[in-house]
Design an enzyme around this catalytic site. Structure first.
Site, PDB file in Angstrom:
ATOM      1  N   SER A   1       3.757  -2.162  10.277  1.00  0.00           N
ATOM      2  CA  SER A   1       5.204  -2.175  10.495  1.00  0.00           C
ATOM      3  C   SER A   1       5.892  -3.476  10.053  1.00  0.00           C
ATOM      4  CB  SER A   1       5.530  -1.865  11.962  1.00  0.00           C
ATOM      5  OG  SER A   1       5.124  -0.540  12.277  1.00  0.00           O
TER       6      SER A   1
ATOM      7  N   LYS B   1      -0.001   4.244  -0.269  1.00  0.00           N
ATOM      8  CA  LYS B   1      -0.682   5.388   0.371  1.00  0.00           C
ATOM      9  C   LYS B   1      -0.521   6.647  -0.485  1.00  0.00           C
ATOM     10  CE  LYS B   1      -0.258   3.040   4.773  1.00  0.00           C
ATOM     11  NZ  LYS B   1      -0.130   3.110   6.219  1.00  0.00           N
TER      12      LYS B   1
ATOM     13  N   GLU C   1      -5.010  -5.136  10.442  1.00  0.00           N
ATOM     14  CA  GLU C   1      -3.999  -4.107  10.650  1.00  0.00           C
ATOM     15  C   GLU C   1      -4.286  -3.381  11.962  1.00  0.00           C
ATOM     16  OE1 GLU C   1      -2.121  -2.871   6.662  1.00  0.00           O
ATOM     17  OE2 GLU C   1      -3.938  -1.698   6.872  1.00  0.00           O
TER      18      GLU C   1
ATOM     19  N   HIS D   1      -9.468   0.813   4.936  1.00  0.00           N
ATOM     20  CA  HIS D   1      -8.180   1.033   5.612  1.00  0.00           C
ATOM     21  C   HIS D   1      -8.402   1.950   6.818  1.00  0.00           C
ATOM     22  CE1 HIS D   1      -4.100   2.290   6.466  1.00  0.00           C
ATOM     23  NE2 HIS D   1      -3.710   1.207   5.823  1.00  0.00           N
TER      24      HIS D   1
ATOM     25  N   GLU E   1      -6.800   4.335   7.935  1.00  0.00           N
ATOM     26  CA  GLU E   1      -6.615   5.776   7.691  1.00  0.00           C
ATOM     27  C   GLU E   1      -7.885   6.384   7.096  1.00  0.00           C
ATOM     28  OE1 GLU E   1      -2.958   5.251   5.562  1.00  0.00           O
ATOM     29  OE2 GLU E   1      -1.951   4.795   7.453  1.00  0.00           O
TER      30      GLU E   1
ATOM     31  N   ASN F   1       0.858  -1.187   0.000  1.00  0.00           N
ATOM     32  CA  ASN F   1       0.000   0.000   0.000  1.00  0.00           C
ATOM     33  C   ASN F   1       0.893   1.236   0.000  1.00  0.00           C
ATOM     34  OD1 ASN F   1      -1.838   2.005   0.436  1.00  0.00           O
ATOM     35  ND2 ASN F   1      -2.525   1.266   2.452  1.00  0.00           N
TER      36      ASN F   1
ATOM     37  N   GLY G   1       2.666   2.243  10.745  1.00  0.00           N
ATOM     38  CA  GLY G   1       3.589   3.362  10.617  1.00  0.00           C
ATOM     39  C   GLY G   1       4.312   3.735  11.899  1.00  0.00           C
TER      40      GLY G   1
END
Ligand SMILES: O=C(CO)COP(=O)(O)O
Length: 287
Positions: free
Chosen positions: A246, A46, A200, A128, A130, A44, A206
C-alpha cells in the site's frame, strides 16, 4: 557526481549522531562510497494490463522526471515484458515477476531464468506473497529459485513478509527469519550484491493499510541485523531492503525517510504513471 564523496561522507558522519535521518544518510553514503546500491523503486504490475493501458503507462513513465540517484525497475507480465523493455526509456529497467526453479525443459507454462537472461531482462521478482499463497511456493522453493536465477546472471528482488495472523499470534519473527534463512542457504556471499530484499507484510498488500513507520522500521532493522549476524556484516550494511504494501504518492516520503528503508516495491500505485513518478522522487527530496 560523487567526486566529493569523502568530504560529504565526513560531514554526514559528523551528523550521524544527531538524528535518524542523518544516520540513515550516513549509511547511504557508505553504500554509495562502496559503489553499490542506490535507493531502489520497483513497480510490480502483477497480472494487469492491456496493450493500450501498458502503452499509456510507458508513455507516462517516459514523460516523467526521475532522479539519477534512484534505481527504478518495473515488472510487467511476461506477455508485456518485451514490449515494455523495447519502449521504456533509460533509466527504467524491467523485471520478470517469477521464473522457473531450474534449467528450462518439459515444464509447461514456465519461463526459465536463462531465457530471461538471454532476452536481456536484468531482474526477477521471486517469492512474492501472492505466489507463496496462490501457487504454494514455500521457503525452500523460493531459496532454490533465488539460487538458480542468480546463477544465470539475473538480479533478484526476493520477497518476504508475514500474514496478519502470524503477526498477531506472535510468530512474525520466526516466519521472517525462516524466509531469510532459506534465501541465505541458497545464496553465496558474493551474490548478495545482486539481490535486494523486499519486506512486504501480507496484510498491507492491496489493502490500503500501510505499515506504520515504526512497524516498517522495526522489521527492516531486524532484517539488517539478521543478515549481519547470519550472513555477513558488510552484506547487511550494503543490502537494500525495500518496503512493499500500500505504498502510494502520499505515504512514500515518510517511509522513504526511515533509516533502514532503502526503497519500495509498489503494486497498485505503480500502474498509475504520475503516482509512480512521484514515488520515484520520494527519496530524492530527503537526500
Ligand atoms: O504486492 C505489492 C508489490 O509487490 C504491493 O502491492 P500494493 O502496493 O498494491 O499494496
Amino acid at each position: 557526481m560523487f567526486a566529493s564523496t569523502s568530504l560529504l561522507h565526513q560531514r554526514v558522519q559528523l551528523q550521524a549522531a544527531r538524528s535518524p535521518a542523518a544516520s540513515r544518510a550516513h549509511r547511504r553514503m557508505t553504500i554509495v562510497a562502496r559503489g553499490s546500491g542506490r535507493f531502489f523503486i520497483g513497480g510490480n504490475w502483477k497480472c494487469n494490463g492491456t496493450i493500450d493501458s501498458v502503452t499509456q503507462l510507458v508513455k507516462d513513465l517516459n514523460a516523467g522526471s526521475v532522479p539519477s540517484t534512484v534505481e527504478i525497475v518495473v515488472s510487467p507480465t511476461f506477455v508485456h515484458l518485451d514490449m515494455v523493455k523495447r519502449t521504456l526509456r533509460a533509466p527504467f529497467q524491467v523485471a520478470a515477476q517469477d521464473c522457473w526453479v531450474s534449467k528450462g525443459g518439459a515444464f509447461t507454462g514456465e519461463v526459465s531464468a536463462e531465457m530471461l537472461h538471454d532476452f536481456g531482462i536484468p531482474w526477477v521478482i521471486l517469492g512474492h506473497s501472492e505466489r507463496r499463497s496462490l501457487c504454494r511456493e514455500d521457503d525452500e522453493l523460493v531459496g532454490m529459485k533465488c539460487e538458480y536465477a542468480l546463477s544465470q546472471g539475473l538480479k533478484v528482488i526476493a520477497c518476504i513478509g508475514e500474514t496478519l495472523e502470524q503477526r498477531e499470534s506472535g510468530h512474525m519473527w520466526d516466519v521472517i527469519d525462516a524466509q531469510l534463512q532459506a534465501i541465505a542457504n541458497h545464496t553465496t556471499i558474493g551474490n548478495w550484491t545482486n539481490m535486494v530484499v523486499a519486506y512486504e507484510p501480507v496484510w498491507a498488500i492491496g489493502t490500503g493499510v500501510v505499515a506504520t513507520p515504526e512497524q516498517a522500521q522495526e522489521v527492516h532493522a531486524h532484517v539488517r541485523a539478521w543478515v549481519a549476524k547470519n550472513v555477513n556484516p558488510q552484506v547487511a550494511d550494503t543490502l537494500r531492503i525495500l518496503y512493499g504494501g500500500s505504498v502510494n504518492d502520499q505515504n512514500c516520503e515518510t517511509l522513504a525517510n526511515l533509516e533502514d528503508v532503502d526503497g519500495f516495491l509498489v503494486g497498485g500505485a505503480s500502474l498509475k504513471g504520475p503516482s509512480f513518478i512521484k514515488i520515484c522522487n520520494s527519496e530524492h527530496k530527503h537526500s
